[in-house]
Design a protein around this motif. Structure first.
Motif, PDB file in Angstrom:
ATOM      1  N   ARG A  76       0.837  -1.206   0.000  1.00 60.40           N
ATOM      2  CA  ARG A  76       0.000   0.000   0.000  1.00 60.40           C
ATOM      3  C   ARG A  76       0.868   1.251   0.000  1.00 60.40           C
ATOM      4  N   GLN A  77       1.941   1.223   0.802  1.00 60.35           N
ATOM      5  CA  GLN A  77       2.848   2.363   0.824  1.00 60.35           C
ATOM      6  C   GLN A  77       3.546   2.529  -0.522  1.00 60.35           C
ATOM      7  N   ARG A  78       3.860   1.419  -1.182  1.00 61.45           N
ATOM      8  CA  ARG A  78       4.470   1.484  -2.517  1.00 61.45           C
ATOM      9  C   ARG A  78       3.502   2.106  -3.517  1.00 61.45           C
ATOM     10  N   LEU A  79       2.218   1.771  -3.384  1.00 59.47           N
ATOM     11  CA  LEU A  79       1.222   2.382  -4.265  1.00 59.47           C
ATOM     12  C   LEU A  79       1.179   3.897  -4.074  1.00 59.47           C
ATOM     13  N   TYR A  80       1.283   4.348  -2.841  1.00 62.85           N
ATOM     14  CA  TYR A  80       1.254   5.786  -2.584  1.00 62.85           C
ATOM     15  C   TYR A  80       2.534   6.470  -3.076  1.00 62.85           C
ATOM     16  N   ARG A  81       3.650   5.774  -3.018  1.00 62.77           N
ATOM     17  CA  ARG A  81       4.884   6.340  -3.591  1.00 62.77           C
ATOM     18  C   ARG A  81       4.744   6.450  -5.107  1.00 62.77           C
TER      19      ARG A  81
END
Length: 454
Positions: A76-81
């Protein structure tokens, strides 16, 4: 699509196997075991060990897919990056990152992350509309949003936030700012559920308010952006924010504050070496000087701004409009006429540009009945419809001054102009919708009973 993240790893492999149309025997052969073993595992009578899980994921093409809670959080954090790359217009790098993220679409049990990926993919398509094929990209994004719409009511509030943000951007690119604003406000109502606050939502809201003539709301919302932006990393965006904030201060008459911001914006534009932003900052400085009736200084800034615009493009045409208006205000009629004649050739085929430059022509001859009639019946109603209140007020002032000089017989028409100005002022200051009675204001005023002939 189900959203059952509570499945164990063996059950997740089973669902992926079915989704990619692998038979139990296909998977057994690839893993080097029997079909009976796969059958027992999928019946819940046995489980894959860690090595078998890793091997099965690789075989099924989901090696980098998140299975555990920690992997889901990291993904999920990778998606936001990834979204940050999109937001910062780094489309090429975003497309490269997409190759590793698209794996989430192969997980039938990951509805929320799947939808989140889809929302950011749509945002990328919209972002690319700036640089590639605007119409094609907008149509693609619209089709993607239409396909997501039926299930969005059941989506997480986080995904609803991003869906409505994308809908707002879709209509923003269509120049339908009123509809865009409604979707952006809907997006904001779900913003607390997103992983992070996105300054672009506040910025886009402010841009809609500005385009709709709600200048005070635009300023208030734009100032929120300052609390969200890391100015050490924004570069071009920083200059754009400052310049946009300044022009709205100009439009509500706070010229000194606008100039302070523009002093900074001009230096920032030079620092990042963005030609359009340098020109825009200089243009806006010219507008600030115009509002404080510093006409020579205004013309100087407009001339400097034109050095950064392509002759005939939208920036050049807008800049020339205000330079000519400035010349008219400073009584340099002959220069205004020459520039008006030279610039009109660039407005052919564009309804908006043609009308506002035609309006300048009539401003030059406002003593004529035909010119007053044009401004009353064409200019003011059109500009009100387009929410260009900063221009409307100029023409209202010009007509009001003319009617005041004419005196007897023009009281009603002065009152009608006063009503328009009052309504527009409410919109600018409080965001209230302007109710414009075109039949009443732009009616057949010019007749023998209205006043003296002129």
């Amino acid at each position: 699509m189900m959203n059952n993240i509570q499945l164990n790893s063996s059950e997740k492999i089973r669902d992926i196997r079915k989704a990619v149309h692998f038979t139990q025997n296909d998977l057994a052969v690839a893993l080097g075991c029997t079909g009976a073993k796969i059958s027992r595992i999928e019946q819940g009578l046995s489980y894959y060990n860690d090595e078998e899980i890793a091997a099965a994921k690789k075989i099924l093409g989901v090696e980098k897919a998140p299975f555990t809670d920690k992997e889901r959080m990291d993904f999920r954090q990778r998606l936001y990056r990834w979204k940050d790359l999109i937001r910062n217009r780094m489309a090429d790098e975003a497309r490269k990152n997409q190759k590793d993220l698209i794996v989430i679409t192969k997980l039938p049990f990951e509805r929320d992350l799947n939808t989140l990926y889809r929302m950011f993919e749509i945002r990328l398509v919209l972002a690319e509309a700036n640089a590639t094929s605007p119409e094609e990209n907008i149509m693609s994004a619209e089709k993607m949003l239409v396909s997501e719409a039926p299930s969005i009511a059941e989506a997480s509030e986080e995904n609803q936030h991003h869906f409505f943000h994308n809908m707002g951007s879709l209509y923003f690119y269509k120049w339908d700012f009123k509809t865009a604003l409604q979707y952006y406000l809907k997006s904001r109502s779900f913003e607390a559920d997103a992983l992070e606050k996105d300054f672009t939502l506040s910025f886009n809201l402010a841009a809609c308010y500005s385009e709709l003539g709600k200048y005070t709301l635009a300023i208030t919302t734009m100032e929120e952006v300052y609390d969200l932006v890391d100015y050490n990393k924004t570069g071009v965006m920083r200059t754009y924010i400052d310049s946009s904030l300044a022009i709205n201060y100009v439009r509500i008459g706070q010229v000194k504050r606008a100039k302070r911001i523009l002093d900074k914006s001009t230096l920032e534009s030079l620092d990042v070496n963005n030609i359009i932003h340098i020109g825009t900052a200089l243009h806006n400085y010219g507008c600030a000087c115009l509002r404080s009736k510093e006409y020579k200084e205004a013309i100087s800034y407009y001339d400097r701004a034109n050095e950064h615009f392509e002759i005939g493009d939208k920036y050049y045409i807008e800049n020339m409009y205000w330079k000519i208006y400035c010349l008219i205000e400073s009584k340099e009629v002959s220069k205004a006429k020459v520039l008006l004649s030279e610039t009109k050739k660039y407005t052919e085929g564009n309804e908006h540009s043609s009308l506002i430059f035609e309006s300048l022509s009539h401003l030059l001859t406002i003593h004529d009945n035909a010119s007053i009639e044009f401004i009353e019946k064409k200019t003011i109603p059109y500009l009100v419809e387009k929410y260009e209140y900063f221009r409307v007020l100029d023409y209202c002032d010009a007509l009001e001054n003319k009617f005041m000089k004419l005196g007897k017989g023009y009281k009603i028409r002065i009152l009608e102009l006063t009503a328009i100005i009052r309504n527009i002022t409410r919109e600018i200051t409080f965001g209230e919708e302007v109710v414009f009675d075109e039949k009443r204001i732009a009616g057949n005023h010019i007749n023998a009973n209205d006043g003296d002939e002129f």
